[in-house]
Design an enzyme around this catalytic site. Structure first.
Site, short mmCIF file in Angstrom:
data_model
loop_
_atom_site.label_atom_id
_atom_site.label_comp_id
_atom_site.label_asym_id
_atom_site.label_seq_id
_atom_site.Cartn_x
_atom_site.Cartn_y
_atom_site.Cartn_z
N ASP A 180 -8.58 -14.04 14.14
CA ASP A 180 -9.18 -12.69 14.20
C ASP A 180 -10.66 -12.78 14.55
O ASP A 180 -11.19 -11.94 15.28
CB ASP A 180 -9.03 -11.98 12.85
N THR B 152 0.91 -11.82 9.24
CA THR B 152 0.30 -10.50 9.10
C THR B 152 0.47 -10.00 7.66
O THR B 152 0.94 -10.73 6.79
CB THR B 152 0.85 -9.52 10.17
N LYS C 185 -18.05 -4.17 -3.94
CA LYS C 185 -17.07 -5.00 -3.22
C LYS C 185 -17.74 -5.75 -2.06
O LYS C 185 -17.44 -6.90 -1.78
CB LYS C 185 -15.94 -4.09 -2.70
N GLY D 101 -10.56 -1.35 19.68
CA GLY D 101 -10.22 -2.67 19.14
C GLY D 101 -9.00 -3.37 19.73
O GLY D 101 -8.64 -4.45 19.27
N LYS E 229 -1.31 -12.82 4.60
CA LYS E 229 -2.41 -13.62 5.15
C LYS E 229 -3.15 -14.47 4.10
O LYS E 229 -3.63 -15.55 4.40
CB LYS E 229 -3.44 -12.71 5.84
N ALA F 124 -15.39 -3.74 3.62
CA ALA F 124 -15.52 -4.99 2.87
C ALA F 124 -14.16 -5.59 2.54
O ALA F 124 -14.02 -6.33 1.58
CB ALA F 124 -16.32 -4.76 1.59
N TYR G 100 -7.32 0.37 16.67
CA TYR G 100 -6.94 0.52 18.08
C TYR G 100 -5.88 1.59 18.30
O TYR G 100 -5.42 1.80 19.42
CB TYR G 100 -6.47 -0.83 18.66
N ARG H 46 -17.97 1.85 1.19
CA ARG H 46 -17.83 2.92 0.20
C ARG H 46 -18.07 2.37 -1.21
O ARG H 46 -18.81 2.96 -1.99
CB ARG H 46 -16.41 3.50 0.31
N GLY I 181 -10.44 -7.48 4.27
CA GLY I 181 -10.18 -8.71 5.03
C GLY I 181 -10.76 -8.68 6.43
O GLY I 181 -11.34 -9.68 6.90
N ALA I 182 -10.64 -7.56 7.10
CA ALA I 182 -11.15 -7.46 8.48
C ALA I 182 -12.68 -7.59 8.49
O ALA I 182 -13.26 -8.26 9.36
CB ALA I 182 -10.73 -6.12 9.09
P1 ATR Z 1 -8.28 -4.87 5.61
O1 ATR Z 1 -7.81 -6.11 4.91
O2 ATR Z 1 -7.42 -4.45 6.75
O3 ATR Z 1 -9.71 -4.93 5.97
P2 ATR Z 1 -8.61 -3.43 3.10
O4 ATR Z 1 -8.81 -4.70 2.37
O5 ATR Z 1 -7.68 -2.42 2.50
O6 ATR Z 1 -8.04 -3.67 4.57
O7 ATR Z 1 -10.04 -2.79 3.35
C1 ATR Z 1 -10.17 -1.51 3.83
C2 ATR Z 1 -11.66 -1.15 3.90
O8 ATR Z 1 -11.74 0.20 4.35
C3 ATR Z 1 -12.39 -1.22 2.58
O9 ATR Z 1 -13.70 -1.63 2.81
C4 ATR Z 1 -12.36 0.24 2.10
O10 ATR Z 1 -13.44 0.61 1.26
P3 ATR Z 1 -13.42 0.31 -0.32
O11 ATR Z 1 -13.79 -1.12 -0.48
O12 ATR Z 1 -14.43 1.24 -0.89
O13 ATR Z 1 -12.01 0.61 -0.79
C5 ATR Z 1 -12.49 0.97 3.41
N1 ATR Z 1 -11.93 2.34 3.32
C6 ATR Z 1 -10.64 2.67 3.29
N2 ATR Z 1 -10.50 4.01 3.22
C7 ATR Z 1 -11.76 4.53 3.22
C8 ATR Z 1 -12.30 5.86 3.19
N3 ATR Z 1 -11.51 6.93 3.16
N4 ATR Z 1 -13.64 5.98 3.24
C9 ATR Z 1 -14.45 4.91 3.28
N5 ATR Z 1 -14.00 3.64 3.32
C10 ATR Z 1 -12.68 3.44 3.29
#
Ligand code: ATR
Length: 277
Positions: free
Chosen positions: A101, A64, A153, A241, A68, A126, A220, A149, A128-129
């Site tokens: 996943d 985790t 990316k 989830g 990862k 965008a 979740y 957002r 990892g998930a």
């Molecule tokens: P994970 O690996 O769990 O997917 P991550 O790599 O931190 O986590 O990705 C989080 C995602 O949530 C990203 O797509 C992020 O958008 P950005 O690429 O613009 O940073 C999105 N995210 C997180 N907080 C956000 C917010 N307040 N509004 C919109 N998107 C958000």
């Protein structure tokens, strides 16, 4: 001798995987199996993997945050893990690393009767998930629209997936543009709405939901996010989830034990563990 499995990460104290897997071992009478927490700081990953495997008696581990991506360098990542760029399950007997996943999401959508072949899906996020979701959905025959957002990316993510997994049925759009299309499913892969920020939603206010859409929220905690409440209030359906988490665990369980996982038992144990937190 005990067959040990577990989860590595930093920190791992909040993981509900031990509850889920140990309940499964108990339900199947597998008294010689045990799932443990294994905190591993990021700077000693290769040494820790070796110790767990060679001295700790571990058959395999889940991986985790924040490890990862890092563990990719010390295992044999399969095609799926390479495409996603992240490993969440290692089998020490082969040293193969995979990513369950993807299986968790696709299996849970299937269990809820969501058809993917030929469908159009919005993926929010965008990170990892999102990368795992886009890979799984595209491979299952869906056309994917990524909304993030930071658009750039998302573009980088899709360019990577095209090269690594030949994924061509995916595009980046704004939420406004995407919501006007004939979309049957939205998968939230952002962390927006995650506890304690329960009054936040990744769906921009004022953008109408596609008619009759289903939202799958990979968040979740809470069990019903604001996004889920919004889509239901607008005539759509919502799926939380937790099932994805349980089914990624079930897939790892089968890799290690070569047995079918008792998904319902794991689901109940996960719910109980979450309620205690
Ligand atoms: P994970 O690996 O769990 O997917 P991550 O790599 O931190 O986590 O990705 C989080 C995602 O949530 C990203 O797509 C992020 O958008 P950005 O690429 O613009 O940073 C999105 N995210 C997180 N907080 C956000 C917010 N307040 N509004 C919109 N998107 C958000």
């Amino acid at each position: 001798m005990t067959n040990k499995v577990g989860v590595i990460g930093w920190p791992v104290t909040h993981s509900i995987s031990p509850a889920m897997h140990n309940a499964a071992f108990q339900a199947l009478g597998m008294r010689d199996w045990q799932y443990e927490l294994a905190p591993v700081p990021p700077d000693i990953v290769p040494q820790s993997l070796r110790i767990l495997r060679d001295e700790g008696g571990f058959i395999g581990v889940n991986v985790t945050v924040p490890l990862k991506e890092k563990v990719m360098h010390y295992v044999l990542p399969d095609e799926r893990a390479r495409a996603i760029g992240a490993v969440n399950t290692i089998d020490f007997r082969t040293n193969v690393g995979t990513n369950t996943d993807v299986i968790g999401l696709v299996d849970d959508l299937t269990a809820h009767g969501v058809m993917l072949q030929g469908s159009k899906v919005i993926v929010l996020g965008a990170g990892g998930a999102a990368r795992a979701a886009v890979y799984g959905l595209a491979k299952a025959g869906a056309t994917v629209i990524v909304v993030n957002r930071t658009q750039q990316k998302a573009q980088v993510m899709l360019a990577d997936l095209t090269i690594s997994a030949n994924i061509r049925s995916a595009d980046v759009k704004t939420l406004d543009e995407a919501a006007e299309e004939d979309v049957s499913l939205v998968v939230n892969c952002t962390s927006v709405g995650l506890w304690p920020n329960v009054d936040e939603s990744p769906w921009i206010t004022g953008v109408p939901f596609p008619k009759g859409v289903t939202v799958y929220d990979t968040v979740y905690r809470p069990e019903r996010t604001l996004l889920m409440q919004q889509v239901e209030a607008n005539g759509g359906q919502a799926i939380g989830g937790l099932g994805m988490l349980v089914r990624q665990g079930a897939a790892a369980f089968s890799i290690w034990t070569k047995r079918e996982a008792p998904v319902e038992v794991m689901f109940e144990a996960a719910k109980e563990a979450l309620a205690k937190r």
